[in-house]
Design an enzyme around this catalytic site. Structure first.
Site, PDB file in Angstrom:
ATOM      1  NE  ARG A  34      41.534  35.137  31.530  1.00 22.31           N
ATOM      2  CZ  ARG A  34      40.569  34.228  31.662  1.00 22.31           C
ATOM      3  NH1 ARG A  34      40.727  33.006  31.178  1.00 22.31           N
ATOM      4  NH2 ARG A  34      39.451  34.535  32.264  1.00 22.31           N
ATOM      5  CD  GLN A  54      33.651  34.554  37.051  1.00 21.99           C
ATOM      6  OE1 GLN A  54      34.178  34.365  35.971  1.00 21.99           O
ATOM      7  NE2 GLN A  54      32.386  34.236  37.276  1.00 21.99           N
ATOM      8  CB  CYS A  83      34.289  31.390  37.724  1.00 22.89           C
ATOM      9  SG  CYS A  83      35.552  30.151  38.080  1.00 22.89           S
ATOM     10  CG  HIS A 120      38.560  36.156  37.274  1.00 18.81           C
ATOM     11  ND1 HIS A 120      38.529  37.079  36.241  1.00 18.81           N
ATOM     12  CD2 HIS A 120      38.011  35.017  36.769  1.00 18.81           C
ATOM     13  CE1 HIS A 120      38.001  36.510  35.166  1.00 18.81           C
ATOM     14  NE2 HIS A 120      37.683  35.268  35.459  1.00 18.81           N
ATOM     15  CG  ASP A 168      37.735  28.326  40.168  1.00 17.17           C
ATOM     16  OD1 ASP A 168      37.523  27.770  39.074  1.00 17.17           O
ATOM     17  OD2 ASP A 168      38.569  29.246  40.320  1.00 17.17           O
ATOM     18  NE  ARG A 208      33.113  37.196  33.890  1.00 17.89           N
ATOM     19  CZ  ARG A 208      34.267  36.676  33.414  1.00 17.89           C
ATOM     20  NH1 ARG A 208      34.350  35.381  33.176  1.00 17.89           N
ATOM     21  NH2 ARG A 208      35.348  37.419  33.206  1.00 17.89           N
TER      22      ARG A 208
HETATM   23  N1  NVA Z   1      40.823  29.820  39.128  1.00 19.21           N
HETATM   24  C1  NVA Z   1      40.615  29.609  37.721  1.00 19.21           C
HETATM   25  C2  NVA Z   1      39.545  30.529  37.217  1.00 19.21           C
HETATM   26  C3  NVA Z   1      39.218  30.387  35.764  1.00 19.21           C
HETATM   27  C4  NVA Z   1      38.147  31.320  35.322  1.00 19.21           C
HETATM   28  C5  NVA Z   1      41.898  29.796  36.959  1.00 19.21           C
HETATM   29  O1  NVA Z   1      42.647  30.740  37.260  1.00 19.21           O
HETATM   30  O2  NVA Z   1      42.175  29.007  36.068  1.00 19.21           O
HETATM   31  N1   CP Z   2      35.162  32.374  34.072  1.00 24.94           N
HETATM   32  C1   CP Z   2      36.114  32.657  33.156  1.00 24.94           C
HETATM   33  O1   CP Z   2      36.934  33.560  33.329  1.00 24.94           O
HETATM   34  O2   CP Z   2      36.060  31.884  32.048  1.00 24.94           O
HETATM   35  P1   CP Z   2      37.121  31.891  30.860  1.00 24.94           P
HETATM   36  O3   CP Z   2      38.394  31.317  31.409  1.00 24.94           O
HETATM   37  O4   CP Z   2      36.492  31.059  29.787  1.00 24.94           O
HETATM   38  O5   CP Z   2      37.335  33.312  30.434  1.00 24.94           O
END
Ligand code: NVA
Ligand code: CP
Length: 331
Positions: free
Chosen positions: A106, A136, A270, A133, A229, A315
């Site tokens: 990530r 997700q 998410c 993502h 989101d 997930r």
């Molecule tokens: N769009 C958000 C998703 C987190 C799971 C981010 O990138 O922070």
């Molecule tokens: N939805 C998601 O990716 O959550 P986290 O940022 O907690 O991994």
């Protein structure tokens, strides 16, 4: 269907049939987990999970899925490796591939996960980047299928920051699964032309549509699921809160919006979510801008229509399917 040794970098890298199969395998793993059935198939394998950005769900899902499959798991936190600052991605990839059977990443840039995949000769899984993502989206569609009964012909409306990573993967997954996708948000935050151009022909082939609009009324009577989101994603400049609030306030998911959707419509997110003041970020925003809820009201978040905790659970099962299918020895 053979996924062994493949990377999982983007939804668009997989065919309709492959994605369908991943969802079916995830469903099997969910049944096994709920039945308490042992599925430690990979007792001699190990994986590394690397996080440049923080995480709760993705980290825990990759980790628990690994343990459930019998594997050893090494977690490298945002400061826990030399990658990028003291050692190149290419060198790190080649070292880790000698130790591990699979690598999750990530981080900030899609190029980093692409580079890891290029240089590591073991499967590399994308746990979120600036542009997508994909794990997700698998969990989201598993949840939609559970709650709505089937996928083709349904309509998913993403409301808010429609140019973000989650929306990009949902548009791709919708096109692949024959689900109509509405990206509803301010034009300044519309999905990129590139992602639309990639998804549009796939949607046409699969008999579904992609709509990009600023107008919330477009959801009226058609949305089977409303998704939102956070308004500011991980890694984005905190200075942007004021601007984002201005741009996105009108797109908060409220009960009125849910009532505009089709009867039985569900709410998806998410997570994490700013639906109350029980986080330090939400309290800071509250102090500065006076908001008590951001992208979704607490009422919607806590309602019967909200499927967010099923979605979070899924997930685990979908990520387990990705780990299993890419690591299983098919010989
Ligand atoms: N769009 C958000 C998703 C987190 C799971 C981010 O990138 O922070
Ligand atoms: N939805 C998601 O990716 O959550 P986290 O940022 O907690 O991994």
């Amino acid at each position: 269907m053979n996924f062994t040794g493949k990377d999982f970098l983007r939804i668009l890298d997989f065919s309709e049939e492959e994605l369908r199969y991943m969802l079916d395998v995830a469903k099997k793993f969910k049944e096994m987990k709920h039945a308490g059935q042992n599925h430690k198939y990979f007792l001699n394998k190990n994986i590394a999970i690397i996080f440049e950005k923080t995480s709760t769900r993705t980290r825990c899902a990759f980790e628990v899925a690994g343990y459930d499959l019998g594997m050893g798991v090494t977690y490298l936190d945002p400061t826990g490796s030399q990658m990028g600052h003291k050692e190149s991605i290419a060198d790190t990839a080649r070292v880790l591939a000698r130790f591990y059977d699979g690598i999750e990443f990530r981080g900030f840039k899609q190029e980093t996960v692409n580079d890891l995949a290029k240089y590591a000769d073991v499967p590399v899984w994308n746990g979120l980047t600036d542009s997508c993502h994909p794990t997700q989206a698998l969990a989201d569609f598993m949840t939609m299928e559970e709650r709505l009964g089937s996928l083709p012909g349904k309509t998913l409306a993403f409301v808010g920051d429609t140019h973000n990573n989650v929306s990009n993967s949902l548009m791709a997954m919708s096109a692949k699964m024959g689900v109509n996708y509405i990206a509803c948000g301010p034009s300044a935050l519309r999905p990129s032309d590139e992602i639309i151009a990639e998804c549009q022909p796939i949607a046409e082939k699969n008999g579904c549509t992609i709509t990009v609009t600023e107008d919330i009324k477009v959801l009226s009577g058609v949305a089977d699921a409303i998704y939102t989101d956070v308004w500011l994603s991980l890694g984005e400049d905190k200075e942007k809160w004021g601007e984002r609030i201005q741009q996105l306030q009108a797109y908060r998911v409220t009960m009125e919006m849910m009532q505009m959707a089709r009867p039985g419509a569900i709410f998806l997110h998410c997570l994490p979510s700013f639906h109350d003041l029980n986080t330090s970020i939400a309290r800071d925003v509250n102090e500065k801008f006076g908001l008590t809820e951001m992208e979704v009201t607490n009422e919607v978040f806590e309602s019967e229509q909200s499927a967010v905790f099923d979605e979070a659970e899924n997930r685990l099962h979908t990520i387990k399917a990705v780990e299993y299918l890419t690591l299983v020895d098919n010989k």
